[in-house]
Design an enzyme around this catalytic site. Structure first.
Site, PDB file in Angstrom:
ATOM      1  N   SER A   1       6.600  79.204 -12.488  1.00  0.00           N
ATOM      2  CA  SER A   1       5.931  78.016 -12.291  1.00  0.00           C
ATOM      3  C   SER A   1       5.265  78.150 -10.968  1.00  0.00           C
ATOM      4  O   SER A   1       4.163  78.878 -11.082  1.00  0.00           O
ATOM      5  CB  SER A   1       7.082  77.153 -12.085  1.00  0.00           C
ATOM      6  OG  SER A   1       6.844  75.656 -11.960  1.00  0.00           O
TER       7      SER A   1
ATOM      8  N   HIS B   1       4.724  77.244 -16.243  1.00  0.00           N
ATOM      9  CA  HIS B   1       4.224  75.740 -16.335  1.00  0.00           C
ATOM     10  C   HIS B   1       2.882  75.684 -15.850  1.00  0.00           C
ATOM     11  O   HIS B   1       2.405  75.985 -14.796  1.00  0.00           O
ATOM     12  CB  HIS B   1       5.284  75.065 -15.119  1.00  0.00           C
ATOM     13  CG  HIS B   1       6.681  75.230 -15.702  1.00  0.00           C
ATOM     14  ND1 HIS B   1       7.730  75.359 -14.676  1.00  0.00           N
ATOM     15  CD2 HIS B   1       7.313  75.662 -16.876  1.00  0.00           C
ATOM     16  CE1 HIS B   1       9.011  75.364 -15.302  1.00  0.00           C
ATOM     17  NE2 HIS B   1       8.557  75.731 -16.691  1.00  0.00           N
TER      18      HIS B   1
ATOM     19  N   ASP C   1      14.308  75.662 -14.140  1.00  0.00           N
ATOM     20  CA  ASP C   1      14.142  76.180 -15.589  1.00  0.00           C
ATOM     21  C   ASP C   1      14.194  77.603 -15.667  1.00  0.00           C
ATOM     22  O   ASP C   1      13.353  78.296 -14.523  1.00  0.00           O
ATOM     23  CB  ASP C   1      12.542  75.755 -15.956  1.00  0.00           C
ATOM     24  CG  ASP C   1      12.332  75.657 -17.420  1.00  0.00           C
ATOM     25  OD1 ASP C   1      13.322  75.766 -18.317  1.00  0.00           O
ATOM     26  OD2 ASP C   1      11.112  76.017 -17.899  1.00  0.00           O
TER      27      ASP C   1
END
Length: 347
Positions: free
Chosen positions: A162, A188, A284
């Site tokens: 991310s 992401h 995540d």
């Protein structure tokens, strides 16, 4: 309670400056200390106010955001979050900014968007907390191993990242030879950015890098990047594994989600996989990486010292999902070792 993150908002549009300021000011842990309409105003405001974080528009008159960012990173390194239009041109510029050293990016909202800049405050707070040394020069990139030097096993590589992932993925994937193991990635990123990022990786790396499409067969020498937006990337297919783009609600606030990818790799490949969790905010991928490890996969996490944000790797490590924590510079080579991509003539 720690002091609020002090932010300077830089955008040539008064409307956009007002919207960003309103969104950030709604969070008690963020304080907007100033606004600027162009690079000249921003330079003076940075000198005067010494903000913790700057939000910077990519497209501005006189000096664009990319040129101004280069000057910031050279003369006064600090966390900068780029604000970009959701276009191919905007994506290209933003990816270049992330490589220069921008902390993260957000897309400008479209008409009628329900929660404009919904995650901006969290990114600002993470940027203000980061221990990253923005003044450190980038490490030299070693040339990728040649195809002839390696023979590849049957394992699948799955990577999740991310915030900070653009630079991290480039560093890892540039270590891969052209005949690397099949590799699937969830990073992401705003919807229109992933295609541009895949194209950029394809230019920078020896293997073929492409945005994943539904039904694409996993092949040696190919890397598949989850498209941003409406669907999750999974793998399935038994003895003929392929990419699947599936409609599901966001997981951990993300779509695509790293957990969804890792869960599917655990179910499909079991011990014939390597899972890697890189820099990023939140959690995540942590549970999915644990599932991969329980299924017999080898698992790697990025060290705190080399992360832009030690969030996802930290949670994964605390859960016991990470077999080895490694600095970013060592991860690419370790992946090749674990996938049996050994030099010819060695056992």
């Amino acid at each position: 309670m720690s002091a609020p993150a002090r932010v300077l908002v830089v955008d040539d549009s008064p409307t956009m400056r007002g919207l960003i300021t309103a969104v950030l000011s709604s969070d008690p842990e963020v304080s907007v200390i100033g606004q600027a309409g162009d690079a000249l105003e921003a330079r003076e405001a940075i000198k005067r106010l010494n903000p913790d974080v700057v939000t910077l528009d990519i497209e501005m008159p006189n000096m664009n955001g990319l040129d101004f960012l280069e000057k910031i990173m050279t003369l006064r390194p600090m966390p900068v979050i780029m604000v970009s239009t959701m276009t191919h041109r905007g994506a290209e510029a933003t990816l270049a900014a992330l490589e220069i050293g921008a902390f993260d990016c957000v897309g400008k909202p479209g008409p009628g968007e329900h929660r404009p800049f919904g995650d901006l405050a969290e990114k600002v707070k993470a940027a203000a907390r980061t221990q990253r040394q923005f003044s450190q020069p980038a490490a030299a990139v070693a040339p990728p191993p040649s195809v002839a030097d390696f023979r590849v096993g049957r394992k699948i590589v799955a990577i999740g990242s991310s915030t900070g992932g653009v630079e991290a993925l480039i560093a890892v994937l540039q270590k891969f030879p052209a005949n690397c193991p099949p590799t699937v990635i969830t990073q992401h990123m705003p919807p229109t950015f992933t295609k541009s990022f895949a194209e950029r990786l394809n230019r920078l790396c020896a293997p073929v890098v492409q945005e994943a499409t539904d039904g694409a067969r996993l092949e040696i020498g190919k890397i598949y990047l989850a498209p941003g937006g409406e669907r999750h990337l999974q793998v399935s297919g038994g003895s003929a594994p392929c990419c699947r783009l599936v409609d599901r609600a966001p997981v951990n606030g993300h779509r695509p989600s790293v957990d969804v990818l890792f869960d599917s790799v655990a179910e499909l490949a079991g011990r014939n996989a390597v899972g890697v969790i890189l820099t990023g905010m939140g959690r995540d991928g942590a549970a999915g990486l644990l599932k991969m490890r329980h299924a017999g996969a080898r698992t790697l996490g990025q060290t705190e010292k080399t992360c832009v944000v030690y969030g996802m790797p930290r949670v994964a490590h605390e859960l016991g999902a990470v077999e080895q924590q490694l600095p970013l510079t060592a991860i690419g080579e370790e992946i090749l070792k674990l996938t049996a991509a050994r030099k010819e003539g060695t056992e």
